[in-house]
Design an enzyme around this catalytic site. Structure first.
Site, PDB file in Angstrom:
ATOM      1  N   LEU A 168      -2.600  -4.912   2.829  1.00  0.00           N
ATOM      2  CA  LEU A 168      -2.657  -3.644   2.115  1.00  0.00           C
ATOM      3  C   LEU A 168      -3.320  -3.929   0.775  1.00  0.00           C
ATOM      4  CD1 LEU A 168       0.926  -2.097   2.633  1.00  0.00           C
ATOM      5  CD2 LEU A 168      -1.190  -1.473   3.820  1.00  0.00           C
ATOM      6  N   ASP A 169      -4.078  -2.966   0.275  1.00  0.00           N
ATOM      7  CA  ASP A 169      -4.645  -3.119  -1.061  1.00  0.00           C
ATOM      8  C   ASP A 169      -3.519  -3.347  -2.065  1.00  0.00           C
ATOM      9  OD1 ASP A 169      -7.174  -2.640  -0.074  1.00  0.00           O
ATOM     10  OD2 ASP A 169      -7.147  -0.499  -0.556  1.00  0.00           O
ATOM     11  N   ARG A 170      -3.837  -4.032  -3.148  1.00  0.00           N
ATOM     12  CA  ARG A 170      -2.832  -4.338  -4.173  1.00  0.00           C
ATOM     13  C   ARG A 170      -2.056  -3.089  -4.607  1.00  0.00           C
ATOM     14  NH1 ARG A 170      -3.803  -8.258  -9.132  1.00  0.00           N
ATOM     15  NH2 ARG A 170      -1.699  -8.329  -9.933  1.00  0.00           N
TER      16      ARG A 170
ATOM     17  N   THR B  36      -1.681  -0.224  -3.033  1.00  0.00           N
ATOM     18  CA  THR B  36      -1.073   0.549  -1.946  1.00  0.00           C
ATOM     19  C   THR B  36       0.298  -0.034  -1.632  1.00  0.00           C
ATOM     20  OG1 THR B  36      -3.251   1.015  -0.989  1.00  0.00           O
ATOM     21  CG2 THR B  36      -1.342   1.303   0.449  1.00  0.00           C
TER      22      THR B  36
ATOM     23  N   ARG C 126      -9.194   5.919   1.597  1.00  0.00           N
ATOM     24  CA  ARG C 126      -9.684   6.218   0.255  1.00  0.00           C
ATOM     25  C   ARG C 126     -11.068   6.867   0.304  1.00  0.00           C
ATOM     26  NH1 ARG C 126      -8.493   0.612  -2.861  1.00  0.00           N
ATOM     27  NH2 ARG C 126      -9.267   1.821  -4.654  1.00  0.00           N
TER      28      ARG C 126
END
EC number: 5.4.99.-
Length: 302
Positions: free
Chosen positions: A141-143, A145, A242
């Site tokens: 997961l993105d930082r 998120t 996104r």
């Protein structure tokens, strides 16, 4: 009738493993159980942190142990207890760990950050049981998120999940707080995603011009400032949600990289809410679901 003593069990890993059959103190128990070692040697086991009771390190000689507990003397000192920061374990077995990650925590190390990551914390956690234990990245997961992630505890589980991710994952649902009022209650966004030299993802409508990406969305609620969206991924491309929210004119709150103009909630408005997948070993379908972050809900009350 003869007094029943501790029962040693053969097990790979610890030097000694004993079942406790009656309430007593730890040091006398160990001295009675390990006839081959001197009192000073046994005290050293305790001092060095090599003794665990029900897998919790114990150093105090007078610790009271009770019937039904298990005492182990490890080959090396037990790693100190891990206090998780921004991370919560939802499920753990021999093959996988399922966690909920907070916004702001990296999934794994980067060039700038190596210490405070989910990967490092989980590695320390599994090494408490045995120093050679490891965890393996399955997906990320993105930082910024938050939400549900899966890590593997062995290479076989990692490879099976990664190689068959599309077939094994039955449901992958996110919630997003986006800017503006989304008029259409539900829909499907389809494009081909490409990446610039500066690592910015963008959509192409030309077929096969990039990686195919499909997102299904449903509006849960909204006001004139924000909309809360439920998003189900048919594909799992980098920054897919996104980019797709930007494509329909409603970028995710806090996502300046993809068109957001403000950040009223102090974080990225994206959360991995639910994950349903087949266990890599048993084949059993596992379902995990988390709550929608409070910051998302509060923004909709304005």
């Amino acid at each position: 009738m003869a007094k029943k003593g501790p029962t040693p069990r053969k097990k790979k890993g610890p030097l000694f493993t004993f079942d406790v059959h009656e309430t007593t103190e730890l040091l006398p128990f160990l001295m009675d159980s390990i006839k081959s070692k001197s009192r000073n040697s046994i005290k050293s086991f305790l001092t060095r942190g090599q003794v665990v009771v029900n897998d919790e390190p114990v150093t105090k000689h007078s610790t009271v142990i009770k019937k039904g507990q298990t005492v182990k003397v490890l080959k090396t000192p037990a790693p100190s207890k891990v206090t998780f920061n921004g991370l919560k374990i939802l499920h753990e077995d021999e093959d996988i760990i399922v966690v909920e990650k907070d916004s702001g925590l990296l999934s794994m190390a980067s060039d700038k950050e190596k210490e405070q990551t989910a990967y490092k914390q989980l590695t320390e956690h599994v090494k408490r049981e045995q120093l050679k234990n490891r965890v393996f990245i399955v997906h990320r997961l993105d930082r910024d998120t938050s939400g549900i992630m899966v890590y593997a505890k062995n290479e076989e589980a990692k490879l099976k999940l990664q190689d068959n991710w599309k077939d094994m994952v039955k449901e992958r649902t996110y919630v997003a707080l986006v800017e503006g009022y989304v008029k259409k209650p539900e829909g499907k966004i389809e494009s081909w995603l490409k990446e610039t030299k500066t690592f910015l993802m963008y959509s192409s409508q030309r077929k096969n011009d990039g990686k195919h990406a499909v997102t299904h969305y449903k509006k849960l609620k909204g006001n004139k400032y924000f909309s809360l969206m439920e998003l189900e991924l048919e594909t799992g491309r980098k920054n897919q949600i996104r980019v797709h929210m930007q494509d329909i004119g409603h970028p995710i709150v806090g996502d300046k990289k993809y068109g957001a103009t403000s950040n009223q909630i102090g974080r990225l408005g994206l959360h991995a809410k639910a994950l349903v997948f087949e266990h890599p070993t048993s084949g059993k379908v596992l379902k995990f679901e988390t709550k929608i972050p409070q910051a998302f809900q509060k923004a909709l009350q304005k």
